[in-house]
Design a protein around this motif. Structure first.
Motif, PDB file in Angstrom:
ATOM      1  N   TRP A  79       7.595  -8.895   5.121  1.00 10.00           N
ATOM      2  CA  TRP A  79       6.527  -9.539   4.360  1.00 10.00           C
ATOM      3  C   TRP A  79       6.500 -11.037   4.642  1.00 10.00           C
ATOM      4  O   TRP A  79       5.446 -11.631   4.866  1.00 10.00           O
ATOM      5  CB  TRP A  79       6.733  -9.265   2.879  1.00 10.00           C
ATOM      6  N   TRP A  91      -6.413 -14.790  -1.385  1.00 10.65           N
ATOM      7  CA  TRP A  91      -5.420 -13.927  -2.030  1.00 10.65           C
ATOM      8  C   TRP A  91      -6.132 -12.902  -2.874  1.00 10.65           C
ATOM      9  O   TRP A  91      -6.959 -13.238  -3.720  1.00 10.65           O
ATOM     10  CB  TRP A  91      -4.474 -14.750  -2.896  1.00 10.65           C
ATOM     11  N   THR A  97      -2.043  -9.062  -2.305  1.00 11.07           N
ATOM     12  CA  THR A  97      -1.766  -9.282  -0.888  1.00 11.07           C
ATOM     13  C   THR A  97      -2.767 -10.279  -0.340  1.00 11.07           C
ATOM     14  O   THR A  97      -3.729 -10.669  -1.030  1.00 11.07           O
ATOM     15  CB  THR A  97      -1.819  -7.963  -0.093  1.00 11.07           C
ATOM     16  N   PHE A 118       1.173  -3.418   3.940  1.00 11.30           N
ATOM     17  CA  PHE A 118       0.874  -4.588   3.131  1.00 11.30           C
ATOM     18  C   PHE A 118      -0.611  -4.940   3.170  1.00 11.30           C
ATOM     19  O   PHE A 118      -1.065  -5.785   2.401  1.00 11.30           O
ATOM     20  CB  PHE A 118       1.702  -5.782   3.602  1.00 11.30           C
ATOM     21  N   ARG A 121      -1.455  -2.824  -0.010  1.00 15.06           N
ATOM     22  CA  ARG A 121      -0.791  -3.328  -1.203  1.00 15.06           C
ATOM     23  C   ARG A 121       0.338  -4.270  -0.802  1.00 15.06           C
ATOM     24  O   ARG A 121       1.140  -3.929   0.065  1.00 15.06           O
ATOM     25  CB  ARG A 121      -0.197  -2.160  -2.027  1.00 15.06           C
ATOM     26  N   GLY A 122       0.366  -5.441  -1.423  1.00 16.01           N
ATOM     27  CA  GLY A 122       1.391  -6.418  -1.085  1.00 16.01           C
ATOM     28  C   GLY A 122       2.769  -5.994  -1.566  1.00 16.01           C
ATOM     29  O   GLY A 122       2.932  -5.003  -2.280  1.00 16.01           O
ATOM     30  N   SER A 126       7.213  -9.997  -5.018  1.00 18.63           N
ATOM     31  CA  SER A 126       7.507 -10.832  -3.842  1.00 18.63           C
ATOM     32  C   SER A 126       8.056 -12.198  -4.218  1.00 18.63           C
ATOM     33  O   SER A 126       8.961 -12.712  -3.536  1.00 18.63           O
ATOM     34  CB  SER A 126       6.248 -10.997  -2.986  1.00 18.63           C
TER      35      SER A 126
END
Length: 290
Positions: A79, A91, A97, A118, A121-122, A126
């Motif tokens: 990531w 964003w 993401t 990603f 979906r991020g 994170s």
């Protein structure tokens, strides 16, 4: 749901709730200064595993916990590689993401094909994982609202927009370096406070070099606000102090240390000296009563 098997142990099951608790407790240990390079310190693992098993009712051992650490870090590195140094991107708050053109994704996925997930979906949690693996505290670069629609500043190369508390010790490295230069002056044999017979030339040079390295490290630090380096938290330094000869709790020299270690720079100098005899000598030089 992710599972892993350790010989002779039950499967480790990492559902979303358990995974989030794992992250929160790991970050807690990092903030406490219990990280040693790429993993937690021995004390950090002990505290981490005990708290995790207590809060989750699981009975996972260190190998299972470390396996999960390595797996999570691998995902975070993917990531981070995907977004590191990018500017001017949007964003997507709903998908958590980056909001980027198809051309950007196609170019990135040629280099990082495993990052295709990603795009949908991020990476979950994170920001917490940034703190866990990169040593970024939950201030400064975290001063970002998801509703802004722009890429979090933590991932950009331009750190000018990162907020830093001007009243914090980290906001003014020159002040810290002045303290270090003061310590170096004490090592000058031409100074009145230098005590003959207590140091030879090699010892003086070694001590002086260590102080130079501390100052240089502060000057070259990244723009992120850091937590205490491993071994430099107040608790760890005070525990070390209590083990030194003549520094028993509430002894005069112990009290000198309690005052000095209120400042982060003093804690780092004390730890950097490493040898007990150097640490004791440095403590004595801070108080005119010795």
């Amino acid at each position: 749901m992710e599972t892993e098997v350790t010989q002779g142990k039950s499967k480790a099951v990492w559902d979303s709730i358990t995974h989030e608790k794992w992250i929160d407790l790991a970050v807690e240990q990092v903030r406490a200064g219990n990280r040693n390079r790429s993993h937690l310190s021995k004390l950090g693992w002990k505290n981490f595993i005990e708290k995790f098993n207590l809060k989750t009712g699981r009975n996972y051992d260190r190998k299972q916990m470390k396996n999960h650490w390595d797996n999570v870090k691998k995902e975070w590195q993917l990531w981070d590689s995907l977004l590191r140094g990018e500017t001017g991107l949007g964003w997507d708050m709903q998908r958590q993401t980056v909001d980027a053109p198809n051309e950007w994704w196609e170019e990135k996925l040629q280099k990082y094909p495993d990052a295709a997930k990603f795009r949908v979906r991020g990476l979950e949690h994170s920001f917490k994982l940034d703190e866990l693996f990169r040593d970024v505290t939950a201030t400064g670069a975290r001063a970002w609202a998801p509703t802004s629609g722009s890429l979090p500043p933590l991932y950009t190369e331009d750190h000018n927009d990162i907020e830093i508390d001007e009243n914090s010790e980290e906001s003014n490295h020159e002040r810290v370096c002045q303290q270090i230069r003061k310590e170096k002056n004490l090592l000058d044999p031409n100074k009145k406070q230098f005590k003959k017979g207590k140091r030879n030339n090699s010892t003086t040079a070694k001590l002086s070099k260590q102080l130079d390295e501390i100052c240089e490290a502060i000057k070259n630090r990244s723009s992120y606000i850091r937590t205490d380096p491993p071994g430099c938290s107040v608790q760890e330094v005070m525990d070390k102090l209590a083990t030194l000869p003549g520094c028993e709790p509430m002894s005069p020299l112990f009290k000198v240390g309690t005052n000095l270690f209120m400042k982060k720079a003093n804690r780092e100098i004390f730890v950097a000296l490493k040898e007990p005899k150097y640490q004791i000598e440095w403590l004595k030089e801070q108080d005119l009563n010795f």
